[in-house]
Design a protein around this motif. Structure first.
Motif, PDB file in Angstrom:
ATOM      1  N   TRP A 154       5.532 -13.882 -53.360  1.00  0.00           N
ATOM      2  CA  TRP A 154       4.502 -14.660 -53.903  1.00  0.00           C
ATOM      3  C   TRP A 154       5.315 -15.259 -55.251  1.00  0.00           C
ATOM      4  O   TRP A 154       5.623 -14.523 -56.159  1.00  0.00           O
TER       5      TRP A 154
ATOM      6  N   ALA B 178      -4.447 -25.646 -50.119  1.00  0.00           N
ATOM      7  CA  ALA B 178      -4.971 -25.688 -51.459  1.00  0.00           C
ATOM      8  C   ALA B 178      -6.023 -24.752 -51.775  1.00  0.00           C
ATOM      9  O   ALA B 178      -6.806 -24.257 -50.654  1.00  0.00           O
ATOM     10  N   VAL B 179      -6.051 -24.204 -52.888  1.00  0.00           N
ATOM     11  CA  VAL B 179      -7.281 -23.402 -53.188  1.00  0.00           C
ATOM     12  C   VAL B 179      -7.875 -23.897 -54.610  1.00  0.00           C
ATOM     13  O   VAL B 179      -7.048 -24.146 -55.446  1.00  0.00           O
ATOM     14  N   ASN B 180      -9.357 -23.906 -54.335  1.00  0.00           N
ATOM     15  CA  ASN B 180      -9.923 -24.224 -55.379  1.00  0.00           C
ATOM     16  C   ASN B 180     -10.174 -23.466 -56.656  1.00  0.00           C
ATOM     17  O   ASN B 180     -10.513 -22.054 -56.458  1.00  0.00           O
TER      18      ASN B 180
ATOM     19  N   MET C 185     -14.227 -29.385 -50.795  1.00  0.00           N
ATOM     20  CA  MET C 185     -13.935 -28.132 -50.611  1.00  0.00           C
ATOM     21  C   MET C 185     -14.018 -27.461 -52.201  1.00  0.00           C
ATOM     22  O   MET C 185     -13.725 -26.551 -52.338  1.00  0.00           O
TER      23      MET C 185
ATOM     24  N   GLN D 181     -22.493 -18.471 -53.335  1.00  0.00           N
ATOM     25  CA  GLN D 181     -21.197 -18.034 -53.848  1.00  0.00           C
ATOM     26  C   GLN D 181     -21.018 -18.037 -55.339  1.00  0.00           C
ATOM     27  O   GLN D 181     -20.669 -16.655 -55.887  1.00  0.00           O
TER      28      GLN D 181
ATOM     29  N   ILE E 148     -20.316 -14.607 -57.392  1.00  0.00           N
ATOM     30  CA  ILE E 148     -19.168 -14.298 -58.375  1.00  0.00           C
ATOM     31  C   ILE E 148     -19.550 -14.063 -59.773  1.00  0.00           C
ATOM     32  O   ILE E 148     -19.218 -12.978 -60.321  1.00  0.00           O
TER      33      ILE E 148
ATOM     34  N   GLU F 174      -4.650 -11.513 -52.954  1.00  0.00           N
ATOM     35  CA  GLU F 174      -4.322 -12.444 -52.076  1.00  0.00           C
ATOM     36  C   GLU F 174      -3.438 -11.875 -50.889  1.00  0.00           C
ATOM     37  O   GLU F 174      -2.848 -10.613 -51.020  1.00  0.00           O
ATOM     38  N   ALA F 175      -3.606 -12.308 -49.510  1.00  0.00           N
ATOM     39  CA  ALA F 175      -2.974 -11.982 -48.432  1.00  0.00           C
ATOM     40  C   ALA F 175      -2.640 -12.954 -47.567  1.00  0.00           C
ATOM     41  O   ALA F 175      -3.295 -13.789 -47.429  1.00  0.00           O
TER      42      ALA F 175
ATOM     43  N   LYS G 239      -8.057 -15.016 -49.960  1.00  0.00           N
ATOM     44  CA  LYS G 239      -8.136 -14.737 -51.284  1.00  0.00           C
ATOM     45  C   LYS G 239      -9.470 -14.064 -51.597  1.00  0.00           C
ATOM     46  O   LYS G 239     -10.452 -14.741 -51.163  1.00  0.00           O
TER      47      LYS G 239
ATOM     48  N   LEU H 108     -15.199 -14.284 -49.497  1.00  0.00           N
ATOM     49  CA  LEU H 108     -13.733 -14.433 -49.891  1.00  0.00           C
ATOM     50  C   LEU H 108     -13.771 -16.004 -50.774  1.00  0.00           C
ATOM     51  O   LEU H 108     -14.645 -16.677 -50.686  1.00  0.00           O
ATOM     52  N   ASP H 109     -12.884 -15.961 -51.524  1.00  0.00           N
ATOM     53  CA  ASP H 109     -12.706 -17.126 -52.332  1.00  0.00           C
ATOM     54  C   ASP H 109     -12.061 -18.302 -51.493  1.00  0.00           C
ATOM     55  O   ASP H 109     -12.532 -19.379 -51.632  1.00  0.00           O
ATOM     56  N   ARG H 110     -11.170 -18.052 -50.710  1.00  0.00           N
ATOM     57  CA  ARG H 110     -10.612 -18.984 -49.780  1.00  0.00           C
ATOM     58  C   ARG H 110     -10.075 -18.268 -48.403  1.00  0.00           C
ATOM     59  O   ARG H 110      -9.525 -17.077 -48.469  1.00  0.00           O
TER      60      ARG H 110
END
Lengths: 308, 362
Positions: free
Chosen positions: A7, A34-36, A112, A119, A123, B294-295, B311, B318-320
């Motif tokens: 990574w 992509a990740v928000n 997204m 959520q 969080i 992350e994985a 994630k 999960l976040d993503r």
């Protein structure tokens, strides 16, 4: 075994040169996604070589930043780049097969990037819990440090006591006595500390029970009923386990009793006690009787010897 | 030079079990360019991780596709296990491999039937699907489901195999193998099949690698890449694994690779059943993935390599969650293969890629 992966984080302007370099080195393109995040969109590009996945992250891309396409190097990325544009609102430029924002044709713009209330609540809750845990830990560390300063550890058993180190005390015996006295006091203070800790634990249990009752009161009736039923079942299980343990104790006591008849005085004392307590009291009384008998036997023997 | 025309192909077409649209730029009877378009069945399943916790999402992952159902639930569970550092019992890993290879057998026989239907061999289509039913029966007997199985969970599997079931599986697979060996003779030796597939939709090994193709589509061009050869998770227990390849890169090569992969899958199932270890089938998983963890993971689905990413954010949600499915990676290869082919061959080429649009769009 899991697939080995690396990574790395790269800057946005490093992305296209990296794609060119990896293409030249024979890397295989695996995917883009992509990740928000709170600070923007994180774009991930994954490549593979020699059985190792290499993940590169372009962090915190904002909607006003233009992201160059890598489809001139890896054509198969076109689906994912179109996806990142439509679902995350990333401004992708020069995609080889560009659907112009109409690949999925979703009704909302960048759906997204929307965080659902469920959520968000979870969080926030997790963040608060993590913060509280950290604060509690820090507070406990500070309290422990203060306690240690106030109550130094007693002299260890077997340690050599240096008379000079004991200040005005001139003899080893005095120093030892003082040391033992100090140890006894410290032990007493520590016991007091443990006692207050036990009280604190009891208070915490009571508070937890009160909080649970409050929580149940706020639940819908059918859910509250389910929770109460589960609690009752748990209590019943615990009671059953205690009863089993008590029965085992009683059985063991009974086995001892079968070997030796019960003293009527002891039987009178324990008849109204609960089984587990009765077993303990009985054992203690029997031990006491045995000690007394032994002492009496010893005195008789001494008297007999004296007479001779 | 003739006039260029655009012929729309799909989303509704007799050879397409799922909707995909192709704009075929045609000159006379030759395809000059093919532009794929998807988006007819996008369901936003990746979005559901925000409302389903990591245990519940196994069942969502399984519903991405009706053919690769087991593979998706397994791939997702393995990724979350990586994320949380969960060690899955060996028996559970074996059981996952067995069911996953059964999915491959069922997927490939389904596809063989569709291919037979596409080149007009109706009886072959019926025989292929009749055989597939046997595998579905085994699924039903061992998992309780024929399409959606719900036997995978984070930490292991929910069902075990007893000796009676193992004996039943062995007898069914022995019968299946005997009948299947006869069936594939028609696919591989029949002149009418060869006339329709040999030399059609050829793509070279260099192009296949360059376009990032995966699965039997890639291996039929001679590139020996299969995720199973990396020996991850249960596949590390196999004594030997070698990807099946063909160097022709045409429709016939793709048929041959899939035909042989079914036999290879049966061998893997036999090996796993023979040395299935005793022990637990799951471990209890507590807590939630750590914030920022992350994985990633790879699984060889029947259609090729599938990439999973997860994630965590410190909660049970999960976040993503990301699934890069094999067909989405093969679309570029499909467009390249269609270039220069006859219009009449388009359906055969599209089908031999075995596109799964449900997976692609999620």
């Amino acid at each position: 075994m899991t697939i080995p992966a690396t990574w790395d984080t790269i800057a946005l302007d490093e992305l296209h040169p990296l794609a060119v370099k990896l293409k030249g080195e024979g890397y295989r393109f695996v995917q883009t996604h992509a990740v928000n995040t709170d600070a923007g969109i994180d774009l991930y590009y994954t490549f593979m070589k020699d059985g190792v996945l290499h993940n590169y992250k372009v962090a915190h891309v904002t909607p006003d930043q233009q992201v160059p396409s890598v489809t001139d190097q890896f054509l198969s990325a076109f689906v994912f780049e179109n996806e990142a544009r439509e679902l995350f609102g990333v401004d992708m430029r020069d995609i080889a097969i560009d659907f112009g924002g109409r690949m999925y044709d979703v009704s909302e713009k960048a759906p997204m990037t929307y965080v659902s209330p469920v959520q968000k609540k979870e969080i926030d809750k997790a963040r608060r819990a993590a913060l509280a845990k950290e604060q509690k830990l820090r507070k406990a560390q500070v309290a422990q440090a203060a306690f240690n300063v106030e109550h130094p550890q007693p002299q260890e058993k077997g340690a050599v006591i240096d008379p000079k180190a004991m200040g005005t005390r001139s003899t080893v015996g005095d120093a030892m006595n003082e040391s033992l006295m100090g140890a006894a006091k410290t032990a007493a203070r520590r016991d007091a500390g443990a006692f207050s800790f036990e009280f604190a634990m009891r208070d915490e249990k009571a508070e937890a029970q009160a909080a649970l009752e409050k929580k149940i009161a706020g639940m819908p009736p059918e859910k509250a009923a389910r929770v109460r039923a589960a609690m009752a079942a748990k209590a019943a299980r615990e009671a059953k386990a205690q009863a089993q343990a008590a029965a085992q104790d009683e059985q063991a006591t009974g086995a001892q009793a079968s070997e030796k008849p019960l003293d009527p005085a002891i039987a009178e004392k324990i008849k109204n006690l609960p089984p587990d307590k009765a077993a303990k009291v009985r054992a203690a009384l029997e031990a006491k009787a045995a000690r007394e008998a032994a002492a009496k036997g010893g005195a008789d023997a001494a008297a007999q010897k004296g007479a001779e | 030079m003739g006039k260029q025309t655009i012929i729309p192909f799909g989303p509704q077409h007799p050879v397409l079990p799922e909707p995909i649209h192709l704009d075929l730029v045609v000159e006379d009877e030759t395809v000059i360019e093919a532009v794929p378009q998807i988006g007819f069945i996008h369901r936003g399943l990746e979005r559901l991780v925000q409302t389903k916790d990591y245990n519940q999402f196994v069942y969502v992952a399984e519903r991405i596709c009706g053919i690769c159902a087991f593979g998706h639930s397994m791939g997702y569970a393995e990724t979350v296990e990586n994320l949380m550092g969960v060690e899955v019992p060996t028996r559970a890993q074996y059981l996952r491999v067995i069911w996953h290879e059964m999915s491959r057998v069922h997927s490939h026989t389904l596809w063989l039937g569709l291919a037979a239907d596409a080149f007009g061999f109706e009886s072959l289509f019926m025989h292929a699907w009749r055989l597939r039913e046997k595998i579905l029966d085994v699924f039903e007997r061992t998992t309780g489901g024929r399409v959606i199985f719900s036997v995978v969970k984070v930490g292991g599997v929910t069902r075990d195999l007893d000796d009676q079931q193992i004996d039943y599986m062995k007898s069914v697979f022995a019968d299946f193998r005997a009948e299947y060996t006869k069936l594939i003779r028609a696919f591989l030796d029949d002149s009418s099949v060869k006339n329709r597939t040999v030399g059609v939709g050829t793509i070279s090994r260099a192009d296949a690698v360059n376009l990032g193709m995966v699965g039997p589509f890639l291996r039929a061009s001679g590139e020996p890449y299969d995720v199973r050869m990396l020996g991850s998770n249960g596949y590390g227990e196999l004594e030997h694994f070698e990807p099946i390849t063909d160097d022709q890169g045409d429709c016939y090569a793709r048929i041959r690779v899939r035909c042989e992969e079914v036999l290879q899958a049966l061998d893997i199932i036999d090996e796993m059943l023979a040395k299935l270890p005793a022990g637990d089938i799951a471990v209890k998983v507590k807590g939630a993935p750590k914030a920022g963890s992350e994985a990633c993971n790879l699984v060889e689905q029947p259609r090729g390599e599938c990439y999973y990413y997860a994630k965590g954010n410190g909660t049970k949600y999960l976040d993503r969650m990301r699934m890069r499915t094999p067909t989405s990676q093969n679309l570029a290869g499909m467009a390249a293969t269609l270039k220069g082919c006859d219009v009449a061959d388009v359906n055969m080429i599209v089908l031999t890629i075995d596109p799964c649009i449900s997976c692609t769009e999620r």
